[in-house]
Scaffold this motif. Structure first.
Motif, PDB file in Angstrom:
ATOM      1  N   PRO A 216       0.813  -1.227   0.000  1.00 49.51           N
ATOM      2  CA  PRO A 216       0.000   0.000   0.000  1.00 49.51           C
ATOM      3  C   PRO A 216       0.844   1.274   0.000  1.00 49.51           C
ATOM      4  N   VAL A 217       2.025   1.239   0.629  1.00 47.07           N
ATOM      5  CA  VAL A 217       2.891   2.429   0.621  1.00 47.07           C
ATOM      6  C   VAL A 217       3.342   2.735  -0.796  1.00 47.07           C
ATOM      7  N   LEU A 218       3.629   1.724  -1.586  1.00 49.08           N
ATOM      8  CA  LEU A 218       4.007   1.932  -2.982  1.00 49.08           C
ATOM      9  C   LEU A 218       2.849   2.553  -3.764  1.00 49.08           C
ATOM     10  N   ARG A 219       1.640   2.086  -3.521  1.00 51.02           N
ATOM     11  CA  ARG A 219       0.483   2.652  -4.218  1.00 51.02           C
ATOM     12  C   ARG A 219       0.285   4.121  -3.853  1.00 51.02           C
ATOM     13  N   ARG A 220       0.378   4.435  -2.548  1.00 52.52           N
ATOM     14  CA  ARG A 220       0.166   5.825  -2.124  1.00 52.52           C
ATOM     15  C   ARG A 220       1.274   6.740  -2.635  1.00 52.52           C
ATOM     16  N   SER A 221       2.512   6.275  -2.546  1.00 53.09           N
ATOM     17  CA  SER A 221       3.631   7.104  -3.007  1.00 53.09           C
ATOM     18  C   SER A 221       3.538   7.354  -4.504  1.00 53.09           C
ATOM     19  N   SER A 222       3.189   6.327  -5.267  1.00 50.39           N
ATOM     20  CA  SER A 222       3.064   6.487  -6.716  1.00 50.39           C
ATOM     21  C   SER A 222       1.924   7.429  -7.064  1.00 50.39           C
ATOM     22  N   LEU A 223       0.806   7.307  -6.335  1.00 55.11           N
ATOM     23  CA  LEU A 223      -0.336   8.183  -6.594  1.00 55.11           C
ATOM     24  C   LEU A 223      -0.004   9.634  -6.272  1.00 55.11           C
ATOM     25  N   SER A 224       0.590   9.876  -5.106  1.00 51.55           N
ATOM     26  CA  SER A 224       0.891  11.254  -4.727  1.00 51.55           C
ATOM     27  C   SER A 224       1.910  11.879  -5.661  1.00 51.55           C
TER      28      SER A 224
END
Length: 396
Positions: A216-224
């Motif tokens: 999930p951290v990868l998803r949030r970082s990529s989105l932001s």
């Protein structure tokens, strides 16, 4: 040896000042190749016709995206040193082919290959993260990213100067020599780190989907970061339309000089990395997003009538974007040390997709509502990037 053990060994024994400098030079020198053609488009149109303005830059950017998606993950299962040497050597050949192109089809094909192999820049960044000790990984990634970002910003200036004096073919001949130099730098400075967990290519690519689902951290970082990059592209896709029209009436060369201001923003990368090492990535990502929002507020308030406001906006956008990028990279590279290449692929693929959307949205906003519309789009996108981090679960 596990991927984590490989990283620890590399950090203790393989990371010298020479290797750090080598990776910095390779990152900047490789990525520059996809931007050399942009100041040359007028010359290319004069020789090959109007279609050159579409096909040449598009081919190089598409190629770079394909390289990130198809070659960068190989660094998790093959020697990154060997990949960088092979890619830069192939890059020299492709650049030579571009310089000798007799027609637009050959030049476009060469540009596609140049873009694919220029993704060596994205091998350099996870390689630096692999070699660096945990305590200084942020500052090391920041230094290498300074090289990459400076290469992006100065490539257009160097290409424009050489092209104006000696013609467009001279730019590609010179770039081929530089690529050969990068091959020598890689061979002389980069350590040999054995990879002991080979994966079949199909399994390697499928594992990218598993990373997206399980991290999930990868998803949030990529989105932001994707949202911030979208706002960045909304600005740069429309800046020339603003400053080449009244009341500024700048030339294309004058508009391009705003890229030089952005170099100052690139040098914030090591500072962001050091702060991230000490305080963690989240505060720096939030601060970077706020810088981008503030940039669009300045541009909205004064960008339509003041070049000083435009210059300040450029500086704030570059500082904010680069600070957030270094922090997000440092955060995601720590998730699965043995999969840094694939993690890099996810991050930059999302950024490219959002960046294309941002350029489209900015252009449409300019046509429909002028400069105020562009600034509104930029604030919305950067504000969304800010909220992704502010609303992040505690402890994530």
């Amino acid at each position: 040896m596990s991927g984590g053990a490989q990283a620890d060994t590399a950090g203790r024994h393989g990371f010298t000042p020479r290797a750090r400098l080598g990776l910095t030079l390779i990152a900047g020198g490789a990525v520059a190749n996809i931007y050399y053609n942009q100041p040359l488009l007028g010359l290319l149109v004069g020789e090959f016709g109007e279609r050159a303005a579409l096909w040449v830059p598009t081919a190089s950017l598409v190629g770079y995206g394909l390289g990130i998606l198809g070659l960068v993950p190989l660094g998790d299962t093959l020697s990154r040193r060997s990949l960088i040497i092979g890619q830069t050597l192939g890059l020299a050949v492709a650049l030579l082919a571009a310089a000798l192109s007799p027609n637009l089809a050959c030049l476009a094909l060469s540009s596609l290959v140049i873009g694919i192999l220029a993704s060596a820049a994205q091998q350099a960044v996870p390689f630096a993260a692999e070699l660096a000790p945990d305590a200084t990984r942020g500052s090391v990634v920041g230094q290498v990213m300074t090289g990459l970002l400076t290469g992006i910003l100065l490539a257009r200036t160097a290409s424009g100067l050489v092209g104006a004096q000696y013609g467009w073919r001279a730019v590609f001949f010179a770039a081929a020599v530089v690529a050969l130099g990068m091959t020598g730098i890689a061979a002389a400075t980069l350590p040999k780190i054995p990879q002991t967990r080979p994966l079949r290519y199909r399994a390697l690519m499928l594992s990218i989907l598993h990373l997206v689902r399980s991290q999930p951290v990868l998803r949030r970082s990529s989105l932001s970061q994707g949202l911030l990059f979208a706002s960045f592209n909304a600005f740069w896709a429309t800046l020339a339309l603003l400053v080449e029209a009244p009341p500024f009436n700048l030339t294309a060369a004058g508009a391009g000089m705003f890229g030089v201001i952005g170099v100052a923003g690139a040098f914030v990368a090591p500072l962001s990395g050091r702060f991230t090492d000490r305080r963690g990535p989240r505060p720096m990502v939030v601060a970077g997003a706020l810088f981008v929002v503030a940039a669009f507020a300045v541009l909205w308030a004064g960008g339509a009538w003041s070049l000083i406001a435009v210059g300040l906006g450029v500086l704030l956008i570059d500082i904010g974007l680069n600070a957030a990028l270094i922090a997000n990279q440092t955060r995601v590279y720590a998730l699965v040390p043995s999969a840094r290449g694939r993690i890099n692929t996810v991050l930059f693929t999302v950024m490219f997709v959002f960046g294309a959307f941002g350029a489209f949205a900015g252009s449409q906003a300019f046509l429909m509502a002028g400069w105020s519309g562009v600034c509104a789009v930029g604030i919305l996108l950067a504000g969304a990037g800010f909220l992704v981090n502010v609303l992040e679960p505690r402890g994530a």
